[in-house]
Design a protein around this motif. Structure first.
Motif, PDB file in Angstrom:
ATOM      1  N   LYS A  56       0.851  -1.210   0.000  1.00 60.60           N
ATOM      2  CA  LYS A  56       0.000   0.000   0.000  1.00 60.60           C
ATOM      3  C   LYS A  56       0.876   1.245   0.000  1.00 60.60           C
ATOM      4  N   LYS A  57       1.897   1.241   0.870  1.00 62.32           N
ATOM      5  CA  LYS A  57       2.815   2.387   0.922  1.00 62.32           C
ATOM      6  C   LYS A  57       3.514   2.579  -0.419  1.00 62.32           C
ATOM      7  N   ARG A  58       3.940   1.483  -1.035  1.00 60.36           N
ATOM      8  CA  ARG A  58       4.609   1.586  -2.339  1.00 60.36           C
ATOM      9  C   ARG A  58       3.693   2.246  -3.366  1.00 60.36           C
ATOM     10  N   ILE A  59       2.426   1.844  -3.372  1.00 62.52           N
ATOM     11  CA  ILE A  59       1.460   2.412  -4.324  1.00 62.52           C
ATOM     12  C   ILE A  59       1.257   3.894  -4.033  1.00 62.52           C
ATOM     13  N   LEU A  60       1.056   4.261  -2.776  1.00 62.00           N
ATOM     14  CA  LEU A  60       0.823   5.666  -2.425  1.00 62.00           C
ATOM     15  C   LEU A  60       2.046   6.535  -2.719  1.00 62.00           C
ATOM     16  N   TYR A  61       3.245   6.010  -2.441  1.00 60.29           N
ATOM     17  CA  TYR A  61       4.466   6.755  -2.778  1.00 60.29           C
ATOM     18  C   TYR A  61       4.561   6.974  -4.287  1.00 60.29           C
ATOM     19  N   ALA A  62       4.218   5.943  -5.055  1.00 57.90           N
ATOM     20  CA  ALA A  62       4.272   6.071  -6.518  1.00 57.90           C
ATOM     21  C   ALA A  62       3.253   7.094  -7.013  1.00 57.90           C
ATOM     22  N   ILE A  63       2.059   7.099  -6.422  1.00 55.39           N
ATOM     23  CA  ILE A  63       1.050   8.102  -6.800  1.00 55.39           C
ATOM     24  C   ILE A  63       1.557   9.497  -6.448  1.00 55.39           C
ATOM     25  N   ASP A  64       2.147   9.651  -5.250  1.00 56.91           N
ATOM     26  CA  ASP A  64       2.702  10.944  -4.847  1.00 56.91           C
ATOM     27  C   ASP A  64       3.807  11.417  -5.790  1.00 56.91           C
ATOM     28  N   ASP A  65       4.532  10.491  -6.398  1.00 59.22           N
ATOM     29  CA  ASP A  65       5.580  10.859  -7.353  1.00 59.22           C
ATOM     30  C   ASP A  65       4.992  11.350  -8.673  1.00 59.22           C
ATOM     31  N   VAL A  66       3.839  10.797  -9.084  1.00 59.02           N
ATOM     32  CA  VAL A  66       3.261  11.117 -10.393  1.00 59.02           C
ATOM     33  C   VAL A  66       2.342  12.342 -10.349  1.00 59.02           C
ATOM     34  N   MET A  67       1.581  12.511  -9.289  1.00 58.88           N
ATOM     35  CA  MET A  67       0.555  13.565  -9.258  1.00 58.88           C
ATOM     36  C   MET A  67       1.097  14.984  -9.464  1.00 58.88           C
ATOM     37  N   PRO A  68       2.254  15.360  -8.927  1.00 59.90           N
ATOM     38  CA  PRO A  68       2.758  16.719  -9.219  1.00 59.90           C
ATOM     39  C   PRO A  68       2.973  16.977 -10.716  1.00 59.90           C
ATOM     40  N   SER A  69       3.357  15.954 -11.467  1.00 61.08           N
ATOM     41  CA  SER A  69       3.547  16.135 -12.912  1.00 61.08           C
ATOM     42  C   SER A  69       2.210  16.366 -13.625  1.00 61.08           C
ATOM     43  N   LYS A  70       1.112  16.038 -12.935  1.00 61.31           N
ATOM     44  CA  LYS A  70      -0.230  16.261 -13.474  1.00 61.31           C
ATOM     45  C   LYS A  70      -0.797  17.600 -12.991  1.00 61.31           C
ATOM     46  N   GLY A  71       0.023  18.387 -12.261  1.00 67.87           N
ATOM     47  CA  GLY A  71      -0.413  19.684 -11.764  1.00 67.87           C
ATOM     48  C   GLY A  71      -1.136  19.620 -10.427  1.00 67.87           C
ATOM     49  N   PHE A  72      -1.018  18.517  -9.706  1.00 71.95           N
ATOM     50  CA  PHE A  72      -1.707  18.337  -8.432  1.00 71.95           C
ATOM     51  C   PHE A  72      -0.780  18.581  -7.254  1.00 71.95           C
ATOM     52  N   THR A  73      -1.372  19.062  -6.161  1.00 68.91           N
ATOM     53  CA  THR A  73      -0.683  19.137  -4.880  1.00 68.91           C
ATOM     54  C   THR A  73      -1.543  18.431  -3.837  1.00 68.91           C
ATOM     55  N   LYS A  74      -0.887  17.868  -2.852  1.00 69.78           N
ATOM     56  CA  LYS A  74      -1.587  17.213  -1.760  1.00 69.78           C
ATOM     57  C   LYS A  74      -2.182  18.287  -0.861  1.00 69.78           C
ATOM     58  N   SER A  75      -3.391  18.008  -0.328  1.00 72.50           N
ATOM     59  CA  SER A  75      -4.078  19.037   0.448  1.00 72.50           C
ATOM     60  C   SER A  75      -4.927  18.414   1.548  1.00 72.50           C
ATOM     61  N   GLU A  76      -5.147  19.182   2.621  1.00 73.90           N
ATOM     62  CA  GLU A  76      -6.069  18.776   3.687  1.00 73.90           C
ATOM     63  C   GLU A  76      -7.517  19.013   3.261  1.00 73.90           C
ATOM     64  N   ASN A  77      -7.722  19.911   2.302  1.00 71.85           N
ATOM     65  CA  ASN A  77      -9.058  20.209   1.780  1.00 71.85           C
ATOM     66  C   ASN A  77      -9.015  19.992   0.252  1.00 71.85           C
ATOM     67  N   PRO A  78      -8.992  18.724  -0.182  1.00 71.83           N
ATOM     68  CA  PRO A  78      -8.722  18.423  -1.591  1.00 71.83           C
ATOM     69  C   PRO A  78      -9.943  18.565  -2.505  1.00 71.83           C
ATOM     70  N   ASP A  79      -9.638  18.747  -3.783  1.00 70.04           N
ATOM     71  CA  ASP A  79     -10.691  18.728  -4.814  1.00 70.04           C
ATOM     72  C   ASP A  79     -11.126  17.296  -5.098  1.00 70.04           C
ATOM     73  N   VAL A  80     -10.158  16.362  -5.061  1.00 75.15           N
ATOM     74  CA  VAL A  80     -10.469  14.955  -5.334  1.00 75.15           C
ATOM     75  C   VAL A  80      -9.854  14.064  -4.260  1.00 75.15           C
ATOM     76  N   LEU A  81     -10.501  12.926  -4.089  1.00 76.29           N
ATOM     77  CA  LEU A  81      -9.986  11.879  -3.212  1.00 76.29           C
ATOM     78  C   LEU A  81      -9.525  10.727  -4.100  1.00 76.29           C
TER      79      LEU A  81
END
Length: 177
Positions: A56-81
């Motif tokens: 699970k951690k491996r998957i989440l780390y990989a998502i965290d690596d890709v999402m910034p290249s899509k213009g996303f930032t992690k947030s406490e009040n996110p647009d998407v889950l």
């Protein structure tokens, strides 16, 4: 001599065919993907995923690596889950081979020959990544990637990153007008 020249090509084909991730996606055609800039994880659904906590951690780390290249930032009040779930199965491969042995043939009497087959199983997995609109709590995009899994812990990070990258290459969807 020709066979020797073909062996490296055959080996490369086998190596790349095993590493392929087959991706499918679907999305809500009425969703405005340009509005989505921040994300967080849907902890409840991630906790339900039936894989090890390390994977699970491996998957989440990989998502965290890709999402910034899509213009996303992690947030406490996110647009998407983002939610994940997985499926695993065994692919059964049966190889029929011809060899030597004794038997009877057409017209000429006995002959030598033998048939044998080998069976192998290969673990296959499917990773689903769901993107849910945080305001409406509705699924707006789903990507899935299927392919061979590895039990080699040294290669797991690389293989999971490959799954995630290939799936998220298809996000956001290209909306045809």
């Amino acid at each position: 001599m020709k066979l020797i020249k073909l062996l490296p090509i055959l080996g490369l084909f086998i190596l790349t065919s095993c590493s392929t991730v087959y991706v499918n996606t679907d999305y809500d055609k009425k969703a405005n993907f340009a509005d989505y800039k921040t994300y967080a994880y849907n902890k409840t659904s991630i906790d339900k995923a039936e894989i090890s906590d390390l994977d699970k951690k491996r998957i989440l780390y990989a998502i965290d690596d890709v999402m910034p290249s899509k213009g996303f930032t992690k947030s406490e009040n996110p647009d998407v889950l983002i939610s994940i779930f997985t499926k695993e199965s065994e692919r059964v491969n049966i190889y029929n081979n011809m060899g030597w042995g004794y038997g009877y043939g057409w017209g000429w009497g006995p002959y030598w020959g033998m048939n044998y087959s080998t069976t192998t199983t290969t673990p296959q997995g499917t990773l689903f990544i769901d993107i849910i609109d945080n305001k409406t709590k509705e699924l707006v995009w789903q990507g899935s990637g299927s392919g061979y899994l590895t039990t080699n812990s040294d290669r797991k990070d690389e293989r999971i990153a490959e799954f995630v990258t290939k799936i998220l290459e298809k996000y956001p969807p290209v909306v045809k007008q």
